[in-house]
Design an enzyme around this catalytic site. Sequence first.
Site, short mmCIF file in Angstrom:
data_model
loop_
_atom_site.label_atom_id
_atom_site.label_comp_id
_atom_site.label_asym_id
_atom_site.label_seq_id
_atom_site.Cartn_x
_atom_site.Cartn_y
_atom_site.Cartn_z
CG ASP A 153 -2.14 0.88 1.07
OD1 ASP A 153 -3.02 0.85 1.95
OD2 ASP A 153 -2.21 1.61 0.07
CG ASP A 188 -5.72 -5.57 2.19
OD1 ASP A 188 -6.36 -4.71 1.55
OD2 ASP A 188 -5.29 -5.37 3.35
C1 LIG Z 1 -9.71 -2.05 6.89
N1 LIG Z 1 -10.38 -1.15 5.97
C2 LIG Z 1 -9.70 -0.48 5.02
N2 LIG Z 1 -8.37 -0.64 4.78
C3 LIG Z 1 -8.08 0.24 3.81
C4 LIG Z 1 -6.84 0.53 3.21
C5 LIG Z 1 -5.62 -0.26 3.63
C6 LIG Z 1 -5.66 -1.61 2.96
N3 LIG Z 1 -4.81 -2.58 3.70
C7 LIG Z 1 -3.38 -2.36 3.53
C8 LIG Z 1 -2.61 -2.53 4.84
C9 LIG Z 1 -3.05 -1.50 5.87
C10 LIG Z 1 -2.23 -1.66 7.13
C11 LIG Z 1 -2.41 -3.04 7.73
C12 LIG Z 1 -1.99 -4.06 6.71
C13 LIG Z 1 -0.52 -3.91 6.36
C14 LIG Z 1 -0.31 -2.51 5.78
C15 LIG Z 1 -0.75 -1.48 6.80
C16 LIG Z 1 -1.13 -2.34 4.52
C17 LIG Z 1 -2.83 -3.91 5.45
C18 LIG Z 1 -6.80 1.58 2.25
N4 LIG Z 1 -5.59 1.91 1.67
C19 LIG Z 1 -5.54 2.95 0.82
N5 LIG Z 1 -4.37 3.31 0.27
N6 LIG Z 1 -6.66 3.66 0.46
C20 LIG Z 1 -7.89 3.36 0.94
O1 LIG Z 1 -8.88 4.02 0.58
C21 LIG Z 1 -7.99 2.27 1.90
C22 LIG Z 1 -9.21 1.94 2.48
C23 LIG Z 1 -9.26 0.93 3.44
N7 LIG Z 1 -10.26 0.45 4.22
#
Ligand SMILES: CNc1nc2c(CCNC[C@]34C[C@H]5C[C@H](C[C@H](C5)C3)C4)c3nc(N)[nH]c(=O)c3cc2[nH]1
Length: 372
Positions: free
Chosen positions: A92, A266
């Site tokens: 990400d 994910d």
């Molecule tokens: C839970 N709901 C949610 N997640 C989201 C994420 C993170 C996806 N997971 C990656 C991630 C996030 C954290 C925890 C793990 C490892 C690392 C850091 C990458 C998964 C999102 N990431 C980005 N760039 N944009 C979003 O709109 C978004 C919306 C989300 N809505």
Amino acid sequence: MKQVNFSLIATDGAARCGRIDTPRGEINTPAFMPVGTAGTVKAMYPEQVRETGADILLGNTYHLMLRPGAERVASLGGLHDFMDWQRPILTDSGGFQVMSLAKLRKLTEKGVTFKSHIDGSTHELTPERSIEIQTLLDSDIIMQLDECIALPAERKEMERAMELSIRWADRSKAAFNNQQNRALFGIVQGGDDAELRGRSAAGLKSIGFDGYAVGGLAVGEPQDVMFRVLSEITPELPTDRPRYLMGVGKPDDILGGIERGVDMFDCVHPTRAGRHGHAYTRFGVINLKNARHKDDHRPLDEASPNPNCRRWSRAYLHHLVRTEEILGAMVLSQINLAYYQELTAGARAAIVDGRMNDFAAETRAAWAAGDL
Ligand SMILES: CNc1nc2c(CCNC[C@]34C[C@H]5C[C@H](C[C@H](C5)C3)C4)c3nc(N)[nH]c(=O)c3cc2[nH]1
């Protein structure tokens, strides 16, 4: 010549079965991507993650850029060698985490500055720097920097964040510099507003990406709102590119996402829930902390293809959870990740056979019957 390519194999209604070929191996879709938070899928050896059926896992830009640092990971050979996972990795962009974890963050047109939650040092994350960090990590699929806002939100706020994310998408694409050995995905924003979502998708399509993520969901909205937004937006995304629903979800979220044309998912949930004593099975989730299991000699699921669901009694798993034994986290993380892979593998087979509706109905019926 682009070395990351998506092939659509079959469709059944809006559901799709496909494959992403990458220099480090193929990804069968619909795919669930386990989360390797800071270079490790918690409580699992990399080969165990592979044995559950995972083709790809997530790295964590925010954590790795802070510790041990992107340049250090690069000097150690990149994230694959650092953690010895030689298959595809998706990272990400870091923005989602900055907005949820960092302190004293300041968001401007240029990017976001923040203080590390680890040592208080100041950092700046811009679309350009995020592309640079993900490239230093040598990630196979990288994400644009975007601004994800929580729901519910005012329309003006959703519009502002969506428009900023399109400008950042443009800068991300330029900074990506057409690298052929990895993919760059754009991220659709727009909250729960169909018109804003449509404008976001149109903006990203005109810039052109290797894949399209649907962001800004699983941020507090009810499941029916998430499903409505998905039903509205996936038809507006290119059919020859993967669609990635970020941060989703529980098994019924994933099944509903597949039915609405999503290819990649994910979520930290299966591993986090495993560490908290919750086991996902064909019959739904079972909370092994509950005292009702303390004399239950039955295995978790004697018909499961996963030996770990047949090997021990529920009483023993309950004991591991209650005593907070490390083996409890190990076993339940493996059980949950394996179940998520069974679900997506089952969906892939059902789509190819044109029986996605039956598969979804049978799966939901088994969850509802829950003999837990
Ligand atoms: C839970 N709901 C949610 N997640 C989201 C994420 C993170 C996806 N997971 C990656 C991630 C996030 C954290 C925890 C793990 C490892 C690392 C850091 C990458 C998964 C999102 N990431 C980005 N760039 N944009 C979003 O709109 C978004 C919306 C989300 N809505």
